[in-house]
Design a protein around this motif. Sequence first.
Motif, PDB file in Angstrom:
ATOM      1  N   TYR A 106      -4.992   1.589  19.913  1.00  0.00           N
ATOM      2  CA  TYR A 106      -4.959   2.941  19.368  1.00  0.00           C
ATOM      3  C   TYR A 106      -4.103   3.856  20.240  1.00  0.00           C
ATOM      4  CZ  TYR A 106      -8.768   1.345  16.426  1.00  0.00           C
ATOM      5  OH  TYR A 106      -9.525   0.648  15.512  1.00  0.00           O
ATOM      6  N   GLN A 107      -3.425   4.823  19.598  1.00  0.00           N
ATOM      7  CA  GLN A 107      -2.491   5.660  20.330  1.00  0.00           C
ATOM      8  C   GLN A 107      -2.691   7.151  20.124  1.00  0.00           C
ATOM      9  OE1 GLN A 107       0.640   3.487  18.376  1.00  0.00           O
ATOM     10  NE2 GLN A 107       1.315   5.314  17.288  1.00  0.00           N
ATOM     11  N   SER A 108      -3.256   7.601  19.022  1.00  0.00           N
ATOM     12  CA  SER A 108      -3.528   9.025  18.817  1.00  0.00           C
ATOM     13  C   SER A 108      -4.701   9.177  17.857  1.00  0.00           C
ATOM     14  CB  SER A 108      -2.289   9.756  18.277  1.00  0.00           C
ATOM     15  OG  SER A 108      -1.815   9.152  17.096  1.00  0.00           O
ATOM     16  N   SER A 109      -5.341  10.340  17.917  1.00  0.00           N
ATOM     17  CA  SER A 109      -6.544  10.550  17.097  1.00  0.00           C
ATOM     18  C   SER A 109      -6.644  12.021  16.715  1.00  0.00           C
ATOM     19  CB  SER A 109      -7.790  10.102  17.854  1.00  0.00           C
ATOM     20  OG  SER A 109      -7.919  10.826  19.073  1.00  0.00           O
ATOM     21  N   PHE A 110      -7.536  12.288  15.746  1.00  0.00           N
ATOM     22  CA  PHE A 110      -7.685  13.658  15.248  1.00  0.00           C
ATOM     23  C   PHE A 110      -8.975  13.727  14.426  1.00  0.00           C
ATOM     24  CE2 PHE A 110      -6.717  16.985  12.016  1.00  0.00           C
ATOM     25  CZ  PHE A 110      -6.456  18.036  12.882  1.00  0.00           C
ATOM     26  N   VAL A 111      -9.738  14.805  14.615  1.00  0.00           N
ATOM     27  CA  VAL A 111     -10.945  15.008  13.820  1.00  0.00           C
ATOM     28  C   VAL A 111     -10.694  16.163  12.849  1.00  0.00           C
ATOM     29  CG1 VAL A 111     -12.022  16.583  15.494  1.00  0.00           C
ATOM     30  CG2 VAL A 111     -13.448  15.338  13.868  1.00  0.00           C
ATOM     31  N   TYR A 112     -11.139  15.993  11.610  1.00  0.00           N
ATOM     32  CA  TYR A 112     -10.979  17.027  10.597  1.00  0.00           C
ATOM     33  C   TYR A 112     -12.178  16.959   9.648  1.00  0.00           C
ATOM     34  CZ  TYR A 112      -9.522  13.291   7.395  1.00  0.00           C
ATOM     35  OH  TYR A 112      -9.482  12.154   6.620  1.00  0.00           O
ATOM     36  N   THR A 113     -12.254  17.936   8.742  1.00  0.00           N
ATOM     37  CA  THR A 113     -13.345  17.980   7.779  1.00  0.00           C
ATOM     38  C   THR A 113     -12.841  17.584   6.403  1.00  0.00           C
ATOM     39  OG1 THR A 113     -14.449  19.744   9.010  1.00  0.00           O
ATOM     40  CG2 THR A 113     -15.086  19.454   6.704  1.00  0.00           C
ATOM     41  N   ASN A 114     -13.516  16.624   5.800  1.00  0.00           N
ATOM     42  CA  ASN A 114     -13.167  16.233   4.439  1.00  0.00           C
ATOM     43  C   ASN A 114     -13.557  17.371   3.496  1.00  0.00           C
ATOM     44  OD1 ASN A 114     -13.959  15.007   1.661  1.00  0.00           O
ATOM     45  ND2 ASN A 114     -12.689  13.429   2.611  1.00  0.00           N
ATOM     46  N   THR A 115     -12.581  17.899   2.751  1.00  0.00           N
ATOM     47  CA  THR A 115     -12.832  19.070   1.910  1.00  0.00           C
ATOM     48  C   THR A 115     -13.634  18.745   0.655  1.00  0.00           C
ATOM     49  OG1 THR A 115     -10.609  18.735   0.997  1.00  0.00           O
ATOM     50  CG2 THR A 115     -10.852  20.391   2.714  1.00  0.00           C
ATOM     51  N   ALA A 116     -13.838  17.471   0.367  1.00  0.00           N
ATOM     52  CA  ALA A 116     -14.657  17.091  -0.789  1.00  0.00           C
ATOM     53  C   ALA A 116     -16.124  16.928  -0.407  1.00  0.00           C
ATOM     54  CB  ALA A 116     -14.131  15.797  -1.406  1.00  0.00           C
ATOM     55  N   THR A 117     -16.389  16.344   0.767  1.00  0.00           N
ATOM     56  CA  THR A 117     -17.769  16.063   1.175  1.00  0.00           C
ATOM     57  C   THR A 117     -18.300  17.039   2.220  1.00  0.00           C
ATOM     58  OG1 THR A 117     -17.091  14.561   2.956  1.00  0.00           O
ATOM     59  CG2 THR A 117     -17.344  13.618   0.742  1.00  0.00           C
ATOM     60  N   GLY A 118     -17.399  17.659   2.979  1.00  0.00           N
ATOM     61  CA  GLY A 118     -17.826  18.533   4.071  1.00  0.00           C
ATOM     62  C   GLY A 118     -18.142  17.794   5.343  1.00  0.00           C
ATOM     63  N   ASP A 119     -18.039  16.462   5.357  1.00  0.00           N
ATOM     64  CA  ASP A 119     -18.337  15.649   6.534  1.00  0.00           C
ATOM     65  C   ASP A 119     -17.144  15.594   7.487  1.00  0.00           C
ATOM     66  OD1 ASP A 119     -20.938  14.959   5.762  1.00  0.00           O
ATOM     67  OD2 ASP A 119     -20.217  13.279   4.556  1.00  0.00           O
ATOM     68  N   PRO A 120     -17.407  15.464   8.787  1.00  0.00           N
ATOM     69  CA  PRO A 120     -16.312  15.289   9.743  1.00  0.00           C
ATOM     70  C   PRO A 120     -15.763  13.864   9.681  1.00  0.00           C
ATOM     71  CG  PRO A 120     -18.404  15.220  10.889  1.00  0.00           C
ATOM     72  CD  PRO A 120     -18.722  15.548   9.455  1.00  0.00           C
ATOM     73  N   VAL A 121     -14.446  13.734   9.774  1.00  0.00           N
ATOM     74  CA  VAL A 121     -13.782  12.429   9.710  1.00  0.00           C
ATOM     75  C   VAL A 121     -12.964  12.248  10.985  1.00  0.00           C
ATOM     76  CG1 VAL A 121     -12.143  10.975   8.459  1.00  0.00           C
ATOM     77  CG2 VAL A 121     -13.668  12.513   7.201  1.00  0.00           C
ATOM     78  N   TYR A 122     -13.070  11.061  11.571  1.00  0.00           N
ATOM     79  CA  TYR A 122     -12.320  10.729  12.787  1.00  0.00           C
ATOM     80  C   TYR A 122     -11.154   9.839  12.396  1.00  0.00           C
ATOM     81  CZ  TYR A 122     -11.798   9.795  17.833  1.00  0.00           C
ATOM     82  OH  TYR A 122     -11.340   9.722  19.118  1.00  0.00           O
ATOM     83  N   LEU A 123      -9.944  10.393  12.485  1.00  0.00           N
ATOM     84  CA  LEU A 123      -8.725   9.663  12.155  1.00  0.00           C
ATOM     85  C   LEU A 123      -8.108   9.125  13.441  1.00  0.00           C
ATOM     86  CD1 LEU A 123      -6.137   8.823  10.607  1.00  0.00           C
ATOM     87  CD2 LEU A 123      -5.404  11.210  10.738  1.00  0.00           C
ATOM     88  N   ARG A 124      -7.794   7.813  13.446  1.00  0.00           N
ATOM     89  CA  ARG A 124      -7.129   7.213  14.601  1.00  0.00           C
ATOM     90  C   ARG A 124      -5.948   6.371  14.134  1.00  0.00           C
ATOM     91  NH1 ARG A 124     -11.112   3.835  17.768  1.00  0.00           N
ATOM     92  NH2 ARG A 124     -12.092   3.521  15.757  1.00  0.00           N
ATOM     93  N   MET A 125      -4.840   6.517  14.846  1.00  0.00           N
ATOM     94  CA  MET A 125      -3.647   5.729  14.566  1.00  0.00           C
ATOM     95  C   MET A 125      -3.651   4.526  15.497  1.00  0.00           C
ATOM     96  SD  MET A 125      -2.400   7.577  12.193  1.00  0.00           S
ATOM     97  CE  MET A 125      -0.849   6.694  11.955  1.00  0.00           C
ATOM     98  N   GLY A 126      -3.517   3.334  14.910  1.00  0.00           N
ATOM     99  CA  GLY A 126      -3.577   2.123  15.713  1.00  0.00           C
ATOM    100  C   GLY A 126      -2.526   1.106  15.313  1.00  0.00           C
TER     101      GLY A 126
END
Length: 405
Positions: A106-126
């Motif tokens: 893995y090399q980079s990551s980002f947390v954001y909120t899914n606008t449909a569910t309201g849940d936090p999502v952890y995105l990672r590039m690998g």
Amino acid sequence: MARDIKAIQCPKCGSIFKQEIKPEFYRCQNCQTEYFLDSDDTHVYHHHERAKPVQSSAPPVNPKLPVYVLIGAVAFIAIVYITTMLLQPKKSATNSYITYKPRRSYQSSFVYTNTATGDPVYLRMGVDYIDKGNGKSEQELHAQFNNAMDGKLIADRLMTDESMRNNRCSLTFKIYSPDMVYAIGCNSVLLQLDTRNNRLTDVTQSTFKDYPKLSSGVAKLDFDYSKPMINVMNNEGETFYYFPAVKKLVDTQTEADKIWKQIYNARRYFEFGYMGDYFDDNKVNQLLEVKYIKGADQNLKRDLTPGRKYFGPAIIYQDENNLMIVVNTTAAPDPPMSIQKIDTETGKILWALPPDKFYLSQVVKCKQGYAIEYRKDEEADYVHGVMVVSDSGKLIHNYQLSRTE
């Protein structure tokens, strides 16, 4: 008449080994012949019956049958193997190796909120390294999406951009609104994050295709963190300013300032600064509330927490009604840090998480409260993940991953 003492022998085999089965009746222990003695005679009378063979309903067994069975089984296996090999399609030389797939890097990551569910999502590039044999390998770039509330995989998408895949470019992200998130990779690739469908798409061509001044191509992209715009340089070395929210591209900083004031003329925001003179000897960090006064065309500033001392402070999240900061707990080098929520009207600390040592990357508002992306140093073996904290400051979940995950 006296009886001579003689050794009693079996009348059939002559053996003297016998078993008395009743008075003067014997059974030879060698051939099983039964015989008896007449007390007035020297004759020995015997009776012998051959033991009858045990009757069986099975036919007579051929002693060579096991050998035939074994030979037949071996022959059958050999025929099946040869037939399978002959019927199997031939493989080319390039496909004759065994594919080996090591752990994803893995090399980079980002947390954001899914606008449909309201849940936090952890995105990672690998990156997946696939060993193709003969000293050859391939790289696959993946965008992996996990729900930060339970760690479950949402999607694992293969990125097809050849430049990003081969160069292993890290991504930098910027949120312009909950449903407008962009990323820059390899300095010149613009990607948009679909926060509803959890998808990352290269939009470089589609975003700038309608601007003739960028017809020569994009050489460099940078997020501007003082204004909601992207600095764009074309392949001829000319710089422009692009506002994603209104889809406008301008040539100069003056034009950029004008657009910013038009869009954010009533905006209130917070920053750490100093209201006194820049050359003061005792400058201190102050948490400032900033309001833009359109009529006066100026910013009005207010010290939100007068008299409070800050060590290494930073604002990690803010909107019109919410403000979160992180500060060092002491002036010592590398002290624990404290995450605090501040009342935007009074400046009071509403709550604070227990001090800890970590690096904070991103904080977003979600339906559970706040999602905080963090990473720790070598003392904690570089664990990382997302803490989900309620609006009242309670830690709801800590989605923590190890260094290699």
